[in-house]
Write an enzyme that holds these catalytic residues in place. Sequence first.
Site, PDB file in Angstrom:
ATOM      1  N   SER A 128       0.830  -1.206   0.000  1.00 23.04           N
ATOM      2  CA  SER A 128       0.000   0.000   0.000  1.00 23.04           C
ATOM      3  C   SER A 128       0.854   1.241   0.000  1.00 23.04           C
ATOM      4  O   SER A 128       1.959   1.254   0.519  1.00 23.04           O
ATOM      5  CB  SER A 128      -0.925   0.035   1.209  1.00 23.04           C
ATOM      6  OG  SER A 128      -1.656   1.255   1.195  1.00 23.04           O
ATOM      7  N   LYS A 182      -4.567  -6.703   3.304  1.00 21.80           N
ATOM      8  CA  LYS A 182      -4.510  -5.571   2.356  1.00 21.80           C
ATOM      9  C   LYS A 182      -5.916  -5.223   1.888  1.00 21.80           C
ATOM     10  O   LYS A 182      -6.281  -4.054   1.755  1.00 21.80           O
ATOM     11  CB  LYS A 182      -3.608  -5.909   1.156  1.00 21.80           C
ATOM     12  CG  LYS A 182      -3.623  -4.877   0.019  1.00 21.80           C
ATOM     13  CD  LYS A 182      -3.141  -3.530   0.483  1.00 21.80           C
ATOM     14  CE  LYS A 182      -3.060  -2.383  -0.499  1.00 21.80           C
ATOM     15  NZ  LYS A 182      -3.626  -2.352  -1.777  1.00 21.80           N
ATOM     16  N   HIS A 185      -7.546  -3.426   4.671  1.00 22.89           N
ATOM     17  CA  HIS A 185      -6.932  -2.089   4.693  1.00 22.89           C
ATOM     18  C   HIS A 185      -7.659  -1.171   3.705  1.00 22.89           C
ATOM     19  O   HIS A 185      -8.033  -0.045   4.024  1.00 22.89           O
ATOM     20  CB  HIS A 185      -5.448  -2.196   4.337  1.00 22.89           C
ATOM     21  CG  HIS A 185      -4.808  -0.893   3.938  1.00 22.89           C
ATOM     22  ND1 HIS A 185      -5.023  -0.304   2.713  1.00 22.89           N
ATOM     23  CD2 HIS A 185      -3.988  -0.043   4.617  1.00 22.89           C
ATOM     24  CE1 HIS A 185      -4.363   0.851   2.653  1.00 22.89           C
ATOM     25  NE2 HIS A 185      -3.722   1.021   3.797  1.00 22.89           N
ATOM     26  N   ASN A 186      -7.866  -1.670   2.498  1.00 18.56           N
ATOM     27  CA  ASN A 186      -8.542  -0.852   1.490  1.00 18.56           C
ATOM     28  C   ASN A 186      -9.987  -0.577   1.879  1.00 18.56           C
ATOM     29  O   ASN A 186     -10.500   0.513   1.631  1.00 18.56           O
ATOM     30  CB  ASN A 186      -8.483  -1.534   0.124  1.00 18.56           C
ATOM     31  CG  ASN A 186      -7.101  -1.433  -0.508  1.00 18.56           C
ATOM     32  OD1 ASN A 186      -6.104  -1.265   0.189  1.00 18.56           O
ATOM     33  ND2 ASN A 186      -7.030  -1.531  -1.819  1.00 18.56           N
TER      34      ASN A 186
HETATM   35  P1  NBP Z   1      -1.286  -2.424 -14.007  1.00 16.25           P
HETATM   36  O1  NBP Z   1      -2.229  -3.002 -13.039  1.00 16.25           O
HETATM   37  O2  NBP Z   1      -1.768  -1.360 -14.912  1.00 16.25           O
HETATM   38  O3  NBP Z   1      -0.677  -3.618 -14.891  1.00 16.25           O
HETATM   39  C1  NBP Z   1       0.173  -3.352 -15.984  1.00 16.25           C
HETATM   40  C2  NBP Z   1       1.281  -4.378 -16.027  1.00 16.25           C
HETATM   41  O4  NBP Z   1       0.747  -5.705 -16.170  1.00 16.25           O
HETATM   42  C3  NBP Z   1       2.187  -4.151 -17.217  1.00 16.25           C
HETATM   43  O5  NBP Z   1       3.508  -4.420 -16.818  1.00 16.25           O
HETATM   44  C4  NBP Z   1       1.679  -5.183 -18.220  1.00 16.25           C
HETATM   45  O6  NBP Z   1       2.625  -5.547 -19.185  1.00 16.25           O
HETATM   46  C5  NBP Z   1       1.395  -6.317 -17.298  1.00 16.25           C
HETATM   47  N1  NBP Z   1       0.588  -7.400 -17.886  1.00 16.25           N
HETATM   48  C6  NBP Z   1      -0.727  -7.435 -18.219  1.00 16.25           C
HETATM   49 BR1  NBP Z   1      -1.874  -6.036 -18.049  1.00 16.25          BR
HETATM   50  N2  NBP Z   1      -1.128  -8.609 -18.705  1.00 16.25           N
HETATM   51  C7  NBP Z   1      -0.021  -9.372 -18.730  1.00 16.25           C
HETATM   52  C8  NBP Z   1       0.227 -10.693 -19.141  1.00 16.25           C
HETATM   53  N3  NBP Z   1      -0.758 -11.469 -19.596  1.00 16.25           N
HETATM   54  N4  NBP Z   1       1.490 -11.156 -19.034  1.00 16.25           N
HETATM   55  C9  NBP Z   1       2.476 -10.388 -18.579  1.00 16.25           C
HETATM   56  N5  NBP Z   1       2.305  -9.116 -18.141  1.00 16.25           N
HETATM   57  C10 NBP Z   1       1.064  -8.617 -18.224  1.00 16.25           C
HETATM   58  O7  NBP Z   1       0.033  -1.887 -13.264  1.00 16.25           O
HETATM   59  P2  NBP Z   1       0.191  -1.076 -11.888  1.00 16.25           P
HETATM   60  O8  NBP Z   1      -0.785   0.035 -11.771  1.00 16.25           O
HETATM   61  O9  NBP Z   1       1.641  -0.784 -11.775  1.00 16.25           O
HETATM   62  O10 NBP Z   1      -0.219  -2.139 -10.772  1.00 16.25           O
HETATM   63  C11 NBP Z   1       0.447  -3.374 -10.628  1.00 16.25           C
HETATM   64  C12 NBP Z   1      -0.236  -4.161  -9.535  1.00 16.25           C
HETATM   65  O11 NBP Z   1      -0.104  -3.463  -8.304  1.00 16.25           O
HETATM   66  C13 NBP Z   1      -1.734  -4.359  -9.752  1.00 16.25           C
HETATM   67  O12 NBP Z   1      -2.108  -5.643  -9.308  1.00 16.25           O
HETATM   68  C14 NBP Z   1      -2.355  -3.305  -8.862  1.00 16.25           C
HETATM   69  O13 NBP Z   1      -3.654  -3.665  -8.446  1.00 16.25           O
HETATM   70  C15 NBP Z   1      -1.375  -3.285  -7.714  1.00 16.25           C
HETATM   71  N6  NBP Z   1      -1.354  -2.070  -6.923  1.00 16.25           N
HETATM   72  C16 NBP Z   1      -1.473  -0.858  -7.507  1.00 16.25           C
HETATM   73  C17 NBP Z   1      -1.421   0.292  -6.739  1.00 16.25           C
HETATM   74  C18 NBP Z   1      -1.524   1.630  -7.398  1.00 16.25           C
HETATM   75  O14 NBP Z   1      -1.581   2.627  -6.660  1.00 16.25           O
HETATM   76  N7  NBP Z   1      -1.523   1.714  -8.717  1.00 16.25           N
HETATM   77  C19 NBP Z   1      -1.220   0.205  -5.368  1.00 16.25           C
HETATM   78  C20 NBP Z   1      -1.064  -1.033  -4.792  1.00 16.25           C
HETATM   79  C21 NBP Z   1      -1.133  -2.163  -5.575  1.00 16.25           C
HETATM   80  P3  NBP Z   1       2.709  -4.728 -20.578  1.00 16.25           P
HETATM   81  O15 NBP Z   1       3.549  -3.528 -20.265  1.00 16.25           O
HETATM   82  O16 NBP Z   1       3.416  -5.670 -21.488  1.00 16.25           O
HETATM   83  O17 NBP Z   1       1.333  -4.393 -21.006  1.00 16.25           O
END
Ligand code: NBP
Length: 475
Positions: A128, A182, A185-186
Site C-alpha cells: 500500500s 490488504k 486495509h482498502n
Molecule cells: P497495471 O495493473 O496497470 O498492470 C500493468 C502491467 O501488467 C504491465 O507491466 C503489463 O505488461 C502487465 N501485464 C498485463 Br496487463 N497482462 C499481462 C500478461 N498477460 N502477461 C504479462 N504481463 C502482463 O500496473 P500497476 O498500476 O503498476 O499495478 C500493478 C499491480 O499493483 C496491480 O495488481 C495493482 O492492483 C497493484 N497495486 C497498484 C497500486 C496503485 O496505486 N496503482 C497500489 C497497490 C497495488 P505490458 O507492459 O506488457 O502491457
Amino acid sequence: TQAQIGVTGLAVMGANLARNLARHGHVVAVHNRSLSRTTKLVEEHGDEGTFLACETPEEFVAALERPRRVLIMVKAGAPTDAVIEEFAPLLEPGDMLVDGGNAHFLDTRRREAALRERGIHFVGTGVSGGEEGALLGPSIMPGGSKESYAALGPLLEDISAKVDGVPCCTHIGPDGAGHFVKMVHNGIEYADMQLIAEAYDLLRHGTGLDPARLADVFDEWNRGELSSYLIEITAEVLRQVDASTGRPLVDVIADRAEQKGTGRWTVQIALDLGVPVSGIAEAVFARSVSGHVELREAARGLPGPSGVTDKALGEEFVEDVRRALYASKIIAYAQGFDQIRAGSAEYGWDVDPGALATIWRGGCIIRAVFLDRIREAYEEETPPVTLLTAPLFVEALGLAQDSWRRVVAKAAELGIPVPGFSTALAYYDSLRAERLPAALIQGQRDFFGAHTYRRTDREGSFHTLWSGDRSEVGA
Ligand code: NBP
C-alpha cells in the site's frame, strides 16, 4: 553479478518498487512483457542503482541468485495467473514467487497451494502507498510461509516505510493472509474517505465556508488526534483552484465516485464471515449511489429540506463535526480489525492485530497517528475483544458522543446524507444496548417459519404454536 531480486511487470508500481530496491543498494533484475517498459526504466533511472535489464523470462531467471526471489507486479486476475504459468516452470524448489498486486486472497490461497506442490514458495503480498509509496517506502504485508519470510523479509523491510525506525513490513501469516489484510486495509480506507467526505459536506452546508477556508479547518485538524495522510490530502484537494474556470476544483469534479473493487471484496467477504462492517459497507454503497446517475436524476427534487441552514453554524459546530468524525473513525477501524480477527480465525492465520497497526502507521494510505493508538490498545495485558472497549477509545468515545449525536441529528434535520456517521453511531448504540429488538425478529421468524427461538431464562430451543392454541413447545 547476480541479482538479489527480480521484478517482472514494470508499469508504475513495479518500476517504482524496482527503483526503490536499487536505491537501497540491491542488484535488481527487471523484466516486462513488452520490452519498451524495461528499456525506459533503465534509460531514465539506470543511474539510481544496479539494474539487470532482461528481455526474456529465461534471461531474467538466469540473472537471479538462488534461492530466486521474483516479484510479480502485473494486473491482478488472469494476467497474474499467466505470469505465474510463464515463470513457475523455470524455477526450482525453494525459489520464491512474490505477488505484490492487488490479488483476491482466495486466488492467493489457490495459487499458494498449487505452487507449494511444485516446491515453490508463493508469497501473496499486500503493498500500500500508491506510486509514491512504492518508490519512497510503502507499507508491505507479505503472506506465505515463515521460511520464505526469512529470505524475503530483510529485503522488503529495507524498502518499506519506517516509523520511529520500525519498518512498515512484517510477516502477516500463511498463504492468503497478506492479501486478506490488504483487502481490509482498502475497505477501511473507503470508510475513512467517506467519513471525511461527510465531514466536509456538513461543514460546507452547515457553516457556509468555502473550500479554501475549509482547507484551513482540515489543516488544523491535521495537527491533532485526526492527523493522517487522508486529512492532509483533503486539505490539498480543497485548496486546489481549477485553472480553466477559476472555481474550486472540488466544485468542478463530477460527483460520481469510482471504485476498483477491493472495498466491494471486503464487504462480500465480511458477509460470508458474518462480520458487521457497516462503515465499510456504507462507504461502498455511498460510492455506488453517487454513480447511479439515472436514480439521482429521477429523484432530484423529492420533498425535503434543502440541505442548507438559514443561520450559519459556527465554531461549536466545527468542533462537533471533528469529534463526530473521530468517533465514527474509531468505529470503522474497530469493524475492520474485527473482520481481520474473524478471517484469521476462519483460515488459521494467527494474524497479530497490534503488529498490523504498527506497519500501517507509515507508507500506506490510511497512515495516521491514530494507528499508534490502536497499536497501544492491542499492547494492553488483556487485548480488547473490540477496539471500542480499549480504555483509550472508551474515553475518546465518551468525550465525542454528545457532539456525535448532535451532528447526526443536525444532518437529518437539514437533509444532508451522512451514511457513514449514522451507521457508526447505530453500531455503537447497538453494541451498548442492554436489549436489542432482535427478540421481536426471532418471534416473527418463529411465527411464519417455525424457526424457533431461545429464551433468556432456560436452555434449549422453543416454538410457539402460533396457528394452534399458542402454547409453547420445546423444539
Ligand atoms: P497495471 O495493473 O496497470 O498492470 C500493468 C502491467 O501488467 C504491465 O507491466 C503489463 O505488461 C502487465 N501485464 C498485463 Br496487463 N497482462 C499481462 C500478461 N498477460 N502477461 C504479462 N504481463 C502482463 O500496473 P500497476 O498500476 O503498476 O499495478 C500493478 C499491480 O499493483 C496491480 O495488481 C495493482 O492492483 C497493484 N497495486 C497498484 C497500486 C496503485 O496505486 N496503482 C497500489 C497497490 C497495488 P505490458 O507492459 O506488457 O502491457
